[in-house]
Design a protein around this motif. Sequence first.
Motif, mmCIF file in Angstrom:
data_model
loop_
_atom_site.group_PDB
_atom_site.id
_atom_site.type_symbol
_atom_site.label_atom_id
_atom_site.label_comp_id
_atom_site.label_asym_id
_atom_site.label_seq_id
_atom_site.Cartn_x
_atom_site.Cartn_y
_atom_site.Cartn_z
ATOM 1 N N GLY A 433 0.610 -1.152 0.091
ATOM 2 C CA GLY A 433 0.043 0.002 -0.001
ATOM 3 C C GLY A 433 0.921 1.248 -0.044
ATOM 4 O O GLY A 433 0.579 2.199 -0.732
ATOM 5 N N VAL A 434 2.145 1.347 0.855
ATOM 6 C CA VAL A 434 2.994 2.317 0.760
ATOM 7 C C VAL A 434 3.383 2.738 -0.481
ATOM 8 O O VAL A 434 3.472 3.481 -1.069
ATOM 9 N N LEU A 435 3.896 1.439 -1.162
ATOM 10 C CA LEU A 435 4.729 1.639 -2.497
ATOM 11 C C LEU A 435 3.629 2.122 -3.558
ATOM 12 O O LEU A 435 4.103 2.714 -4.461
ATOM 13 N N ALA A 436 2.082 1.584 -3.421
ATOM 14 C CA ALA A 436 1.299 2.258 -4.320
ATOM 15 C C ALA A 436 1.020 3.686 -4.326
ATOM 16 O O ALA A 436 0.287 4.102 -5.330
ATOM 17 N N GLN A 437 1.434 4.279 -3.429
ATOM 18 C CA GLN A 437 0.804 5.623 -2.869
ATOM 19 C C GLN A 437 1.894 6.681 -3.363
ATOM 20 O O GLN A 437 2.685 6.412 -3.692
ATOM 21 N N GLY A 438 1.213 8.000 -3.370
ATOM 22 C CA GLY A 438 2.110 9.039 -3.802
ATOM 23 C C GLY A 438 2.606 9.203 -5.232
ATOM 24 O O GLY A 438 1.976 8.545 -6.164
ATOM 25 N N PRO A 439 3.087 10.341 -5.553
ATOM 26 C CA PRO A 439 3.451 10.701 -6.956
ATOM 27 C C PRO A 439 4.378 9.625 -7.463
ATOM 28 O O PRO A 439 4.547 9.772 -8.674
ATOM 29 N N GLU A 444 2.545 -0.219 -11.028
ATOM 30 C CA GLU A 444 2.684 -1.131 -12.133
ATOM 31 C C GLU A 444 3.446 -2.384 -11.798
ATOM 32 O O GLU A 444 3.027 -3.436 -12.151
ATOM 33 N N GLU A 445 4.580 -2.020 -11.066
ATOM 34 C CA GLU A 445 5.389 -3.322 -10.616
ATOM 35 C C GLU A 445 4.526 -4.396 -9.909
ATOM 36 O O GLU A 445 4.800 -5.437 -10.125
ATOM 37 N N ILE A 446 3.631 -3.830 -8.899
ATOM 38 C CA ILE A 446 3.129 -4.594 -7.929
ATOM 39 C C ILE A 446 2.117 -5.457 -8.855
ATOM 40 O O ILE A 446 2.054 -6.711 -8.632
ATOM 41 N N LEU A 479 -3.991 1.089 -5.235
ATOM 42 C CA LEU A 479 -3.399 0.417 -6.633
ATOM 43 C C LEU A 479 -4.464 0.751 -7.649
ATOM 44 O O LEU A 479 -4.161 0.699 -8.687
ATOM 45 N N SER A 480 -5.663 1.333 -7.318
ATOM 46 C CA SER A 480 -6.789 1.831 -8.419
ATOM 47 C C SER A 480 -6.534 3.147 -8.846
ATOM 48 O O SER A 480 -6.841 3.354 -10.011
ATOM 49 N N VAL A 481 -6.145 4.090 -8.084
ATOM 50 C CA VAL A 481 -6.207 5.481 -8.538
ATOM 51 C C VAL A 481 -4.729 6.169 -7.789
ATOM 52 O O VAL A 481 -4.439 5.790 -6.769
ATOM 53 N N GLY A 482 -4.428 7.083 -8.860
ATOM 54 C CA GLY A 482 -3.155 7.983 -8.373
ATOM 55 C C GLY A 482 -3.394 9.276 -7.948
ATOM 56 O O GLY A 482 -4.582 9.568 -7.734
ATOM 57 N N VAL A 483 -2.279 10.102 -7.643
ATOM 58 C CA VAL A 483 -2.497 11.465 -7.342
ATOM 59 C C VAL A 483 -3.298 12.111 -8.445
ATOM 60 O O VAL A 483 -3.073 11.879 -9.623
ATOM 61 N N GLY A 484 -3.963 13.047 -8.174
ATOM 62 C CA GLY A 484 -4.858 13.769 -9.019
ATOM 63 C C GLY A 484 -6.007 13.116 -9.457
ATOM 64 O O GLY A 484 -6.641 13.431 -10.725
ATOM 65 N N VAL A 486 -5.952 10.050 -11.023
ATOM 66 C CA VAL A 486 -5.662 9.530 -12.270
ATOM 67 C C VAL A 486 -5.899 8.068 -12.124
ATOM 68 O O VAL A 486 -5.280 7.402 -11.430
ATOM 69 N N PRO A 487 -7.002 7.383 -12.660
ATOM 70 C CA PRO A 487 -7.124 5.976 -12.563
ATOM 71 C C PRO A 487 -5.976 5.195 -13.228
ATOM 72 O O PRO A 487 -5.356 5.261 -14.106
ATOM 73 N N PHE A 488 -5.625 3.863 -12.596
ATOM 74 C CA PHE A 488 -4.684 2.873 -13.200
ATOM 75 C C PHE A 488 -5.473 1.857 -13.700
ATOM 76 O O PHE A 488 -6.031 0.843 -12.938
ATOM 77 N N THR A 489 -5.876 1.973 -15.029
ATOM 78 C CA THR A 489 -6.973 1.188 -15.812
ATOM 79 C C THR A 489 -6.717 -0.279 -15.573
ATOM 80 O O THR A 489 -7.406 -1.261 -15.204
ATOM 81 N N GLU A 490 -5.381 -0.613 -15.739
ATOM 82 C CA GLU A 490 -5.220 -2.253 -15.824
ATOM 83 C C GLU A 490 -5.538 -2.850 -14.264
ATOM 84 O O GLU A 490 -5.778 -3.894 -14.244
ATOM 85 N N ASN A 491 -4.999 -1.911 -13.446
ATOM 86 C CA ASN A 491 -5.071 -2.351 -12.167
ATOM 87 C C ASN A 491 -6.604 -2.541 -11.541
ATOM 88 O O ASN A 491 -7.117 -3.486 -10.958
ATOM 89 N N GLN A 492 -7.367 -1.681 -12.073
ATOM 90 C CA GLN A 492 -8.808 -1.714 -11.985
ATOM 91 C C GLN A 492 -9.437 -2.718 -12.493
ATOM 92 O O GLN A 492 -10.287 -3.465 -11.949
ATOM 93 N N LEU A 493 -9.244 -3.003 -13.704
ATOM 94 C CA LEU A 493 -9.766 -4.197 -14.405
ATOM 95 C C LEU A 493 -9.209 -5.548 -13.853
ATOM 96 O O LEU A 493 -10.194 -6.388 -13.717
ATOM 97 N N SER A 494 -7.868 -5.717 -13.212
ATOM 98 C CA SER A 494 -7.656 -6.814 -12.740
ATOM 99 C C SER A 494 -8.324 -7.018 -11.337
ATOM 100 O O SER A 494 -8.761 -8.234 -10.852
#
Length: 845
Positions: A433-439, A444-446, A479-484, A486-494
């Motif tokens: 969770g920590v690695l997935a957060q922030g700017p 993607e690696e996860i 893992l689903s959404v980033g700063v601002g 911005v959705p992480f589409t591949e992760n949402q679909l996974s």
Amino acid sequence: MPEFDENVWSHMHQAAYRGFIKSIHRFVEEDSSILESESNDEYKATPFLLAVESGTLETVECLLGLGSKIDAINSRNHGAVEICALRGYTSLLIYFVNKNDEKLPVWKRLIQYLASDMEADVIAAGKSLTQLTDASTQDYQDHRSQLIAKGAIPTTISFVGSSLTDQTKADGIKFLLNLLESEDVQETFVNASGAQAYIKLLKSTNETIIKLSAMVLEKLTANKNHADCVVRYTALPALYKVIQSIKTPDVLVPVLNVFSNVAIANTSHQKTIGTLPNFFENFVLIGKDNADGDMMKAYTEAVDNIVRDERNNQNAFIAAEGTEILMEALVRHSRNKDVQLSTVEAIHSLGENNPSAQETISNKGIQKLLMQMLRKSRADEIQEKTGMALWALAGNDIEKQRKMAEGIGVTSLIEFLNSKRENLHYISSEGLGVLAQGPISLHEEIASANGIQPLIRLLESDKDFYNIILSVIRTLRYLSVGVGNVPFTENQLSIDKCGGVEILIQLLLDGQDDLIKVEAAVTLAHVALGRENITSKINSHPDFSFIRILKMMYAKEDMVRLLAGSALATFAYNNVNQQKEISLQGGVRFNCFVPFLKSSDEFYRCNAAYQVVVLALIIPDEEQATSSAVGIKLLVELIQDSKSNQILALAADCIARLAHTRAGVPAAIVAINGIDFLFELLNSGTVPVEGCASIALSYLSYNHTGERRLLYKCRTDPYLKKILNRYTKDKHRLSEDFIEGWKHFKRVGIPPIPDDRIKKFEPADEIQLQLNAESPRGTTTGVESSSNHVEDVALSERSARSSLTPQRSTTTSSFQETQTSVPATRTHSSVSFNLSQQEMVLQEG
């Protein structure tokens, strides 16, 4: 009349001693009175007593069967029991115990023997009683019960005060140790003033006696109530003198165990230990250069229990250079699993909830050793303890946690998810969770390392893993959404493909409590953000309804209400259809946000401010422009005035999200000098703050006024443009107009960047992550932002966060002074907001 040989024994005596059964029968047939004939020597022993003396059970049974008296005694007043004790015939004693003949009261005779003034008698009785009550002996529990009923405890207390030698007393104390396995016996022993008697023995000069006395106290102090009693009878100073004067590992082990038990029993006792004069200085000395494995296990366990959750003791142990002892234990005893585990737990307790201790431990290189252990070991128990220690050393500082998670590595964290250890599951989820957060997110690696599926599998567990479930829900959100936003589409679909959406809906419906339910709702909203197919799937679920979330806006717990607003804001974000659906199902009232908007807690204010802007269109009891103006004004004030890096990053993230919503919002942010304050954050020296501010500025560069202001600030200080470049790539690109304007400035000429600032700006992997995040309420747990891309407050209640951010200027820039304002005031729900140019901008937008 029997005839006696040169040994003054008759033929019958010889036959009894030598086990000649046939001869015995023949002699008795000739003269039955011979059974009780006494030897013609000083002992005056009967054939039965000589058979006992020989230790031959068959002969003893034969003579008793023929009618020998079982209670016969010799001239020294020794009967069958005493002879067995002196000779060490335990099996024969057990035979007499089981025979249960009232003429031969075995236990009574043994206890009387233990109370004798004769050294040999006491030693014999002590050894026999120890063997009879040992756990390896059949029916030992029954033996112990009968001895206690016959008054063994008072005897074991009184004989230690006698004039007997220490070695003699030692055998009796060993017998007592067997009895003290029972809590009932301990109670009887303490009530009979046994603790005081054995505390006095600690003053002995005999190390064996000291060791056995400490072992007695060790058994007693395993019970909290008895530990209180032992401390009350001043055992701690006596034990402290032992560790000052004796260095023998065999003696120190039980002494250290008593300290451990006392520290565990009561926090006041734990503090008392730390206040003994120069305790930690002497305590550290006994751990130096010690190669004894048992000793170091007891020592590190004592450290663990004495410093756990007691900051003064933690600091005192570190000040006495105790960390070197722990480091030495890890290295010297690298092949001793027990010592390794106890040392790791001691390090865990030493650093937990103590930022200065965490810093010292890391500086000593212990963290590096733990990382090496974690990588080399494949044993779940070692991985679990080591991982927990490392996570404790990271504390509640989000950037330290990030560094720790990076050190462990994405691959190892995902492997932890597949272990059978719950603590590893929790550490893994928190680390990912920590690695997935922030700017700078590793989402993607996860995902590419197949980290999403095992996370969702944890949500399906039928075990009651409350903290793990809560952590996994949040990690899926990151893992689903980033700063601002911005959705992480591949992760949402996974997440959807692995069944995560259905599980989250089920948690929203049937979660263990409201916090689980509302957290699931927030994550559902993030998984669906920008994904029409997932949004439709959620809305079409027969049991899903916004009414469930709207009801939580009126929950008792502040955090549940705040997160319910976050869920609604995320569902409604740039989605008119969802806004209409929320409105049709009851809508949300401005009154729900007022307590948060007026709160002294910056975290609450920040989240509520963002929510009222996003939901302004569907808040029926307040005008859209007013709601938006209130929220934007609060967010800009936070990036101007807050001293917390967590709040600065969160507020900048909120502005980044709002900067690409509906028309008029970016203009309002620019109009009240949002760009100037965001630019100040680029000098914060912390990645989350700089990154979130840069991303917010990238979106504001699409506003014409914002773009011109951005160009001006970058031309004034070109170093800030380098920081912007670091974070504004791919999904957060600066506007084309800004880029063209910057190229023009470069052609015309811009001021050079001083050398010292160039050195500060190294490649991405060299920039130090220094955020010292601060819990907005000091001890808040489970708190997080509406988008949860910036640091969330740790779930653990074991510590509070602290902020070490520099003082920031609150002076309004000259650009702000050039803005004209039209004062207006709207009062609503007992809260008054001053509206100015920003509201007019929003109204026109």
